[in-house]
Structures are given as structure tokens and as C-alpha cells.
Design a protein around this motif. Structure first.
Motif, PDB file in Angstrom:
ATOM      1  N   LYS A  79       0.551  -1.538   0.051  1.00  0.00           N
ATOM      2  CA  LYS A  79       0.257  -0.212   0.286  1.00  0.00           C
ATOM      3  C   LYS A  79       0.843   1.564   0.400  1.00  0.00           C
ATOM      4  O   LYS A  79       0.476   2.072  -0.432  1.00  0.00           O
ATOM      5  CB  LYS A  79      -0.987   0.245   1.138  1.00  0.00           C
ATOM      6  CG  LYS A  79      -1.870   1.263   1.435  1.00  0.00           C
ATOM      7  CD  LYS A  79      -2.556   0.678   1.994  1.00  0.00           C
ATOM      8  CE  LYS A  79      -3.921   2.297   1.914  1.00  0.00           C
ATOM      9  NZ  LYS A  79      -4.114   2.392   0.623  1.00  0.00           N
ATOM     10  N   LEU A  80       2.179   1.234   0.756  1.00  0.00           N
ATOM     11  CA  LEU A  80       2.762   2.561   0.738  1.00  0.00           C
ATOM     12  C   LEU A  80       3.659   2.347  -0.680  1.00  0.00           C
ATOM     13  O   LEU A  80       4.050   3.819  -0.124  1.00  0.00           O
ATOM     14  CB  LEU A  80       3.599   2.237   2.307  1.00  0.00           C
ATOM     15  CG  LEU A  80       3.509   2.121   3.409  1.00  0.00           C
ATOM     16  CD1 LEU A  80       3.517   1.670   4.288  1.00  0.00           C
ATOM     17  CD2 LEU A  80       2.323   3.770   3.489  1.00  0.00           C
ATOM     18  N   GLN A  81       4.009   1.316  -0.986  1.00  0.00           N
ATOM     19  CA  GLN A  81       4.438   1.506  -2.732  1.00  0.00           C
ATOM     20  C   GLN A  81       4.094   1.667  -3.580  1.00  0.00           C
ATOM     21  O   GLN A  81       4.498   2.412  -4.548  1.00  0.00           O
ATOM     22  CB  GLN A  81       5.473   0.030  -2.994  1.00  0.00           C
ATOM     23  CG  GLN A  81       6.056   0.025  -2.217  1.00  0.00           C
ATOM     24  CD  GLN A  81       6.894  -1.549  -1.929  1.00  0.00           C
ATOM     25  OE1 GLN A  81       6.028  -2.039  -2.740  1.00  0.00           O
ATOM     26  NE2 GLN A  81       7.692  -1.805  -1.695  1.00  0.00           N
ATOM     27  N   SER A  82       2.304   2.444  -3.895  1.00  0.00           N
ATOM     28  CA  SER A  82       1.515   2.495  -3.973  1.00  0.00           C
ATOM     29  C   SER A  82       1.068   3.770  -4.358  1.00  0.00           C
ATOM     30  O   SER A  82       1.539   4.486  -3.143  1.00  0.00           O
ATOM     31  CB  SER A  82       0.586   1.582  -4.822  1.00  0.00           C
ATOM     32  OG  SER A  82      -0.476   1.237  -3.316  1.00  0.00           O
TER      33      SER A  82
END
Length: 82
Positions: A79-82
Motif C-alpha cells: 500500500k505504501l509503495q503504490s
């Protein structure tokens, strides 16, 4: 720090799998709402919503409940990478 207000982590400070998730969130510099299942109302909410009292459990904004520490950590990393 990334604050995800729409997510809630149900946990117990005495559960090693919960501690794993808490440490990963700290490392990822992310915060979510947290509910300690040592509180009877929080435990009841977890059981009524997620269907079982197992922790850790991450409640998603769409109403789904995610169990398993490594699944929660991997979800948050993605989620944090998207």
C-alpha cells in the motif's frame, strides 16, 4: 510519518505476532487507529466484525478484516509503495 486514518489494528500488547506488526509499522513509519483487545468492548467489536477474536487483525475501510501478521505487514508495504 504516514497516517492511515481509515484502518484499525486490533491487537494485544502481549501477542508476539502483534508486536511483529507494531514493529513493522514503526519501521515503515506508518500509523493507524489501534484497539487493544484487552478492552472487552474492543474484543467484542473484533469478534462481531471479523468473525473471530484472533489478533492481530487489520480492519480495512471497505469493511474487510485481515488476519495474520505477515499478511498485514505485506499489505501495508504494498500500500505504501503504490
Amino acid at each position: 510519518m504516514t497516517e492511515l486514518k481509515d484502518y484499525t489494528l486490533y491487537y494485544s500488547p502481549y501477542c508476539p505476532f502483534c508486536v511483529r506488526v507494531l514493529n513493522a509499522f514503526k519501521e515503515l513509519d506508518v500509523t493507524v487507529a489501534m484497539k487493544d483487545t484487552g478492552n472487552a468492548a474492543n474484543k467484542k467489536e473484533l469478534i462481531n466484525g471479523g468473525g473471530k477474536g484472533t489478533v492481530p487483525c487489520l480492519k480495512h475501510p471497505d469493511g474487510t478484516w485481515q488476519y495474520e501478521s505477515l499478511d498485514i505487514i505485506n499489505f501495508m508495504k504494498e500500500k505504501l509503495q503504490s
